[in-house]
Design a protein around this motif. Structure first.
Motif, PDB file in Angstrom:
ATOM      1  N   ALA A   1      35.911  76.568  94.861  1.00  0.00           N
ATOM      2  CA  ALA A   1      34.646  76.761  95.586  1.00  0.00           C
ATOM      3  C   ALA A   1      34.083  78.156  95.327  1.00  0.00           C
ATOM      4  O   ALA A   1      32.865  78.327  95.159  1.00  0.00           O
ATOM      5  N   ALA A   2      34.962  79.148  95.276  1.00  0.00           N
ATOM      6  CA  ALA A   2      34.507  80.519  95.022  1.00  0.00           C
ATOM      7  C   ALA A   2      33.916  80.646  93.618  1.00  0.00           C
ATOM      8  O   ALA A   2      32.872  81.290  93.429  1.00  0.00           O
TER       9      ALA A   2
ATOM     10  N   GLU B   1      32.581  78.220  91.879  1.00  0.00           N
ATOM     11  CA  GLU B   1      31.328  77.473  91.877  1.00  0.00           C
ATOM     12  C   GLU B   1      30.197  78.319  92.480  1.00  0.00           C
ATOM     13  O   GLU B   1      29.089  78.373  91.936  1.00  0.00           O
ATOM     14  N   THR B   2      30.483  79.005  93.572  1.00  0.00           N
ATOM     15  CA  THR B   2      29.482  79.872  94.206  1.00  0.00           C
ATOM     16  C   THR B   2      29.110  81.024  93.289  1.00  0.00           C
ATOM     17  O   THR B   2      27.928  81.339  93.109  1.00  0.00           O
TER      18      THR B   2
ATOM     19  N   ARG C   1      38.859  72.558  92.398  1.00  0.00           N
ATOM     20  CA  ARG C   1      38.651  71.950  93.717  1.00  0.00           C
ATOM     21  C   ARG C   1      39.414  70.631  93.837  1.00  0.00           C
ATOM     22  O   ARG C   1      39.933  70.287  94.892  1.00  0.00           O
TER      23      ARG C   1
ATOM     24  N   HIS D   1      42.711  71.135  94.946  1.00  0.00           N
ATOM     25  CA  HIS D   1      42.718  71.811  96.248  1.00  0.00           C
ATOM     26  C   HIS D   1      42.954  73.324  96.151  1.00  0.00           C
ATOM     27  O   HIS D   1      43.549  73.913  97.035  1.00  0.00           O
ATOM     28  N   PHE D   2      42.460  73.918  95.085  1.00  0.00           N
ATOM     29  CA  PHE D   2      42.500  75.375  94.979  1.00  0.00           C
ATOM     30  C   PHE D   2      41.226  75.935  95.626  1.00  0.00           C
ATOM     31  O   PHE D   2      40.115  75.503  95.295  1.00  0.00           O
ATOM     32  N   ALA D   3      41.382  76.894  96.517  1.00  0.00           N
ATOM     33  CA  ALA D   3      40.219  77.514  97.161  1.00  0.00           C
ATOM     34  C   ALA D   3      39.366  78.265  96.148  1.00  0.00           C
ATOM     35  O   ALA D   3      38.165  78.449  96.339  1.00  0.00           O
ATOM     36  N   MET D   4      39.982  78.672  95.072  1.00  0.00           N
ATOM     37  CA  MET D   4      39.258  79.412  94.044  1.00  0.00           C
ATOM     38  C   MET D   4      38.163  78.558  93.408  1.00  0.00           C
ATOM     39  O   MET D   4      37.182  79.082  92.894  1.00  0.00           O
TER      40      MET D   4
END
Length: 131
Positions: free
Chosen positions: A68-69, A71-72, A60, A63-66
Protein backbone atom coordinates in the motif's frame (compact mmCIF):
# COMPACT_ATOMS: atom_id res chain seq x y z
CA UNK A 1 13.73 54.79 13.44
CA UNK A 2 13.33 58.47 14.23
CA UNK A 3 10.55 60.59 12.74
CA UNK A 4 12.94 62.67 10.63
CA UNK A 5 14.49 59.49 9.16
CA UNK A 6 11.01 58.30 8.18
CA UNK A 7 10.27 61.61 6.47
CA UNK A 8 13.55 61.41 4.55
CA UNK A 9 12.77 57.89 3.37
CA UNK A 10 9.27 58.92 2.25
CA UNK A 11 10.60 61.84 0.23
CA UNK A 12 13.42 59.86 -1.41
CA UNK A 13 12.65 58.58 -4.91
CA UNK A 14 11.70 54.93 -4.98
CA UNK A 15 14.09 52.67 -6.88
CA UNK A 16 12.68 51.43 -10.17
CA UNK A 17 12.58 47.77 -10.98
CA UNK A 18 11.49 47.55 -14.59
CA UNK A 19 10.95 44.12 -16.04
CA UNK A 20 12.66 43.88 -19.39
CA UNK A 21 12.64 40.69 -21.42
CA UNK A 22 14.36 40.50 -24.77
CA UNK A 23 13.35 38.11 -27.54
CA UNK A 24 16.53 36.09 -27.08
CA UNK A 25 15.86 35.75 -23.35
CA UNK A 26 12.34 34.49 -23.95
CA UNK A 27 13.58 32.01 -26.51
CA UNK A 28 16.28 30.71 -24.15
CA UNK A 29 13.84 30.20 -21.27
CA UNK A 30 11.33 28.50 -23.56
CA UNK A 31 14.05 26.23 -24.95
CA UNK A 32 15.22 25.24 -21.46
CA UNK A 33 11.63 24.38 -20.49
CA UNK A 34 11.38 22.23 -23.63
CA UNK A 35 14.68 20.47 -22.83
CA UNK A 36 13.61 19.86 -19.22
CA UNK A 37 10.28 18.44 -20.43
CA UNK A 38 12.10 15.97 -22.69
CA UNK A 39 14.55 14.95 -19.96
CA UNK A 40 11.73 14.40 -17.49
CA UNK A 41 9.88 12.22 -19.99
CA UNK A 42 12.97 10.09 -20.57
CA UNK A 43 14.34 9.78 -17.05
CA UNK A 44 11.80 10.67 -14.36
CA UNK A 45 8.98 8.24 -15.04
CA UNK A 46 10.49 5.59 -12.80
CA UNK A 47 7.11 4.62 -11.35
CA UNK A 48 5.87 3.36 -14.73
CA UNK A 49 9.22 2.08 -15.94
CA UNK A 50 9.82 0.02 -12.79
CA UNK A 51 6.29 -1.37 -12.84
CA UNK A 52 5.58 -0.03 -9.36
CA UNK A 53 1.86 -0.69 -9.63
CA UNK A 54 2.37 -4.38 -10.37
CA UNK A 55 4.94 -4.69 -7.62
CA UNK A 56 2.66 -2.94 -5.14
CA UNK A 57 -0.24 -5.24 -6.08
CA UNK A 58 1.94 -8.33 -5.61
CA UNK A 59 3.09 -7.12 -2.20
CA UNK A 60 -0.49 -6.41 -1.14
CA UNK A 61 -1.59 -9.86 -2.32
CA UNK A 62 0.91 -11.39 0.10
CA UNK A 63 -0.30 -9.04 2.87
CA UNK A 64 2.79 -6.87 3.01
CA UNK A 65 2.01 -3.37 4.32
CA UNK A 66 4.72 -2.06 2.04
CA UNK A 67 2.46 -2.75 -0.95
CA UNK A 68 0.00 0.00 0.00
CA UNK A 69 2.85 2.38 0.80
CA UNK A 70 4.53 1.70 -2.55
CA UNK A 71 1.22 2.20 -4.35
CA UNK A 72 0.71 5.56 -2.61
CA UNK A 73 4.27 6.65 -3.30
CA UNK A 74 4.06 5.72 -6.98
CA UNK A 75 0.73 7.53 -7.29
CA UNK A 76 2.05 10.71 -5.70
CA UNK A 77 5.23 10.56 -7.80
CA UNK A 78 3.25 10.14 -11.02
CA UNK A 79 0.87 12.95 -10.11
CA UNK A 80 3.72 15.33 -9.29
CA UNK A 81 5.59 14.35 -12.46
CA UNK A 82 2.52 15.06 -14.60
CA UNK A 83 2.12 18.47 -12.95
CA UNK A 84 5.77 19.30 -13.63
CA UNK A 85 5.53 18.13 -17.24
CA UNK A 86 2.42 20.28 -17.76
CA UNK A 87 4.18 23.30 -16.26
CA UNK A 88 7.23 22.85 -18.51
CA UNK A 89 5.03 22.45 -21.58
CA UNK A 90 2.98 25.50 -20.62
CA UNK A 91 6.09 27.65 -20.14
CA UNK A 92 7.65 26.51 -23.40
CA UNK A 93 4.46 26.97 -25.42
CA UNK A 94 3.61 30.30 -23.83
CA UNK A 95 7.06 31.77 -24.47
CA UNK A 96 7.06 30.51 -28.05
CA UNK A 97 3.67 32.16 -28.55
CA UNK A 98 4.83 35.39 -26.86
CA UNK A 99 7.93 35.56 -29.02
CA UNK A 100 5.91 35.03 -32.21
CA UNK A 101 3.23 37.53 -31.14
CA UNK A 102 5.84 40.22 -30.44
CA UNK A 103 7.47 39.61 -33.80
CA UNK A 104 4.09 40.02 -35.54
CA UNK A 105 3.39 43.19 -33.53
CA UNK A 106 6.80 44.63 -34.43
CA UNK A 107 6.21 43.92 -38.12
CA UNK A 108 2.78 45.59 -37.96
CA UNK A 109 4.21 48.67 -36.27
CA UNK A 110 7.03 48.92 -38.81
CA UNK A 111 4.53 48.68 -41.66
CA UNK A 112 2.23 51.28 -40.12
CA UNK A 113 5.03 53.76 -39.49
CA UNK A 114 6.65 53.31 -42.89
CA UNK A 115 3.43 53.68 -44.81
CA UNK A 116 2.91 51.87 -48.06
CA UNK A 117 5.46 53.54 -50.35
CA UNK A 118 8.15 55.12 -48.16
CA UNK A 119 11.15 52.90 -47.34
CA UNK A 120 12.02 55.03 -44.30
CA UNK A 121 10.05 57.29 -42.02
CA UNK A 122 10.90 60.97 -42.43
CA UNK A 123 11.56 62.96 -39.24
CA UNK A 124 8.55 65.21 -39.91
CA UNK A 125 6.24 62.19 -39.79
CA UNK A 126 7.79 60.89 -36.57
CA UNK A 127 7.39 64.24 -34.84
CA UNK A 128 3.62 64.00 -35.37
CA UNK A 129 3.51 61.15 -32.86
CA UNK A 130 5.16 63.17 -30.08
CA UNK A 131 2.90 66.22 -29.82
Amino acid sequence: MAWNEWNELKSAPAPRADLIAHQDDLGAVGHEAYVLHGALLRHADVAARDHSARTAAALRRYHFAMGAALETTAGVWTSQLRSLLQACAHISNHLDHTKAAHARDDAKIRTAIRGVAAPEVPVSRLSAYFK
